[in-house]
Design a protein around this motif. Sequence first.
Motif, mmCIF file in Angstrom:
data_model
loop_
_atom_site.group_PDB
_atom_site.id
_atom_site.type_symbol
_atom_site.label_atom_id
_atom_site.label_comp_id
_atom_site.label_asym_id
_atom_site.label_seq_id
_atom_site.Cartn_x
_atom_site.Cartn_y
_atom_site.Cartn_z
ATOM 1 N N GLY A 119 0.813 -1.210 0.000
ATOM 2 C CA GLY A 119 0.000 0.000 0.000
ATOM 3 C C GLY A 119 0.847 1.261 0.000
ATOM 4 O O GLY A 119 0.519 2.244 -0.665
ATOM 5 N N ALA A 120 1.955 1.222 0.745
ATOM 6 C CA ALA A 120 2.844 2.386 0.784
ATOM 7 C C ALA A 120 3.454 2.656 -0.591
ATOM 8 O O ALA A 120 3.782 3.807 -0.918
ATOM 9 C CB ALA A 120 3.948 2.160 1.811
ATOM 10 N N GLY A 121 3.584 1.618 -1.413
ATOM 11 C CA GLY A 121 4.150 1.800 -2.743
ATOM 12 C C GLY A 121 3.174 2.349 -3.758
ATOM 13 O O GLY A 121 3.579 2.779 -4.850
ATOM 14 N N LEU A 122 1.882 2.363 -3.429
ATOM 15 C CA LEU A 122 0.886 2.855 -4.384
ATOM 16 C C LEU A 122 1.033 4.346 -4.654
ATOM 17 O O LEU A 122 0.720 4.821 -5.748
ATOM 18 C CB LEU A 122 -0.530 2.570 -3.858
ATOM 19 C CG LEU A 122 -0.908 1.101 -3.698
ATOM 20 C CD1 LEU A 122 -2.318 0.976 -3.130
ATOM 21 C CD2 LEU A 122 -0.809 0.367 -5.028
ATOM 22 N N GLY A 123 1.486 5.087 -3.644
ATOM 23 C CA GLY A 123 1.667 6.526 -3.838
ATOM 24 C C GLY A 123 2.685 6.834 -4.925
ATOM 25 O O GLY A 123 2.530 7.809 -5.677
ATOM 26 N N GLU A 124 3.735 6.016 -5.030
ATOM 27 C CA GLU A 124 4.751 6.237 -6.053
ATOM 28 C C GLU A 124 4.156 6.072 -7.449
ATOM 29 O O GLU A 124 4.537 6.782 -8.390
ATOM 30 C CB GLU A 124 5.900 5.249 -5.854
ATOM 31 C CG GLU A 124 6.645 5.425 -4.538
ATOM 32 C CD GLU A 124 7.773 4.429 -4.389
ATOM 33 O OE1 GLU A 124 8.026 3.680 -5.369
ATOM 34 O OE2 GLU A 124 8.395 4.397 -3.317
ATOM 35 N N VAL A 125 3.245 5.132 -7.579
ATOM 36 C CA VAL A 125 2.595 4.914 -8.878
ATOM 37 C C VAL A 125 1.808 6.151 -9.295
ATOM 38 O O VAL A 125 1.897 6.616 -10.433
ATOM 39 C CB VAL A 125 1.658 3.685 -8.807
ATOM 40 C CG1 VAL A 125 0.887 3.524 -10.108
ATOM 41 C CG2 VAL A 125 2.460 2.438 -8.509
ATOM 42 N N LEU A 126 1.026 6.702 -8.363
ATOM 43 C CA LEU A 126 0.225 7.885 -8.673
ATOM 44 C C LEU A 126 1.107 9.108 -8.902
ATOM 45 O O LEU A 126 0.802 9.951 -9.764
ATOM 46 C CB LEU A 126 -0.770 8.144 -7.546
ATOM 47 C CG LEU A 126 -1.843 7.055 -7.339
ATOM 48 C CD1 LEU A 126 -2.711 7.389 -6.139
ATOM 49 C CD2 LEU A 126 -2.701 6.902 -8.592
#
Length: 231
Positions: free
Chosen positions: A184-191
Motif C-alpha cells: 500500500g505504501a508503494g501505491l503513492g509512487e505509482v500515482l
Amino acid sequence: MMRSKKLWAGLAVVVALVALRFTGLGDLLSLETLARHRAALTGFVAANWLLAAGGFMLAYAAAVALSVPGAVILTLSGGFLFGALAGTALTVVAATIGATLVFLLARRIFGADALDRLGPVAQKLAAGLRRDAGPYLLVLRLVPLFPFFLVNLVPAFAGVRLPVFVMTTLIGILPATAVFSLAGAGLGEVLDAGGTLEIRSILTPQIIGALCGLAALSLAAIPLKRRFAKD
C-alpha cells in the motif's frame, strides 16, 4: 423473547450488514476510490493524524467483526495513508480488536451449541485447538488455512482462553499485514509517476517484495496442510 440479549445482538449484526449492502458503503472499498480521493484523504491525515488513525482503526475493526469483504483493500489503504510502519501497527491492532469482538460475542450471538451446526471443518479446527491452543492458533494466523472469520469464531467454542486468543492473533497476523501495508505504501509512487492503480502499473520494487513475501507464506502452507490432514 424481547428481553433476549442474543436476539438483540443478532439483530444488530443483521441490521449492520443490511445497511452496508443497501447504502453501497461496501462498494467504496476499492483502489479506484482510493486514487480518486487521494488528495482529500492524505490532506486530512496530515492535518488530523490522530483522528484519522482512530477512524481508520474503528472502520477496520468493524469490518473484521462484521466479516465485511474488503479487508485487503483496507490494509493497502493503511499503508497508503499512514506509511508501511504505522499502517502495519494500526491495522494489526484494529484487526485484533475486531477478531476479539467476534470471539467475545460468539456464544451470545450463535449459542453454545453453534459448533455442532458449523460443520465438520469447524469441528476439526476445534479439535486441534483443544489439543494445543496456542501453537495451533498461531499457525492458523500465520498461514490462512481456514477463513479468517471461522478462526475468530471457533476458538470461542473450543475453550481457548482470551489472552491466548489475543496474543496469537496479534503476533500471527503481523507478517501478512506488513506485506500488504508495504504494498500500500508503494501505491503513492505509482500515482506520483502519473500511473493508474492497475496490476501492470503498480509492480514497484516495494510491491514486488510484498508479493514475494506472500508467495513465501503460501509455500509454507503446503507442508502445514499435509500435517493437519494427517492429524
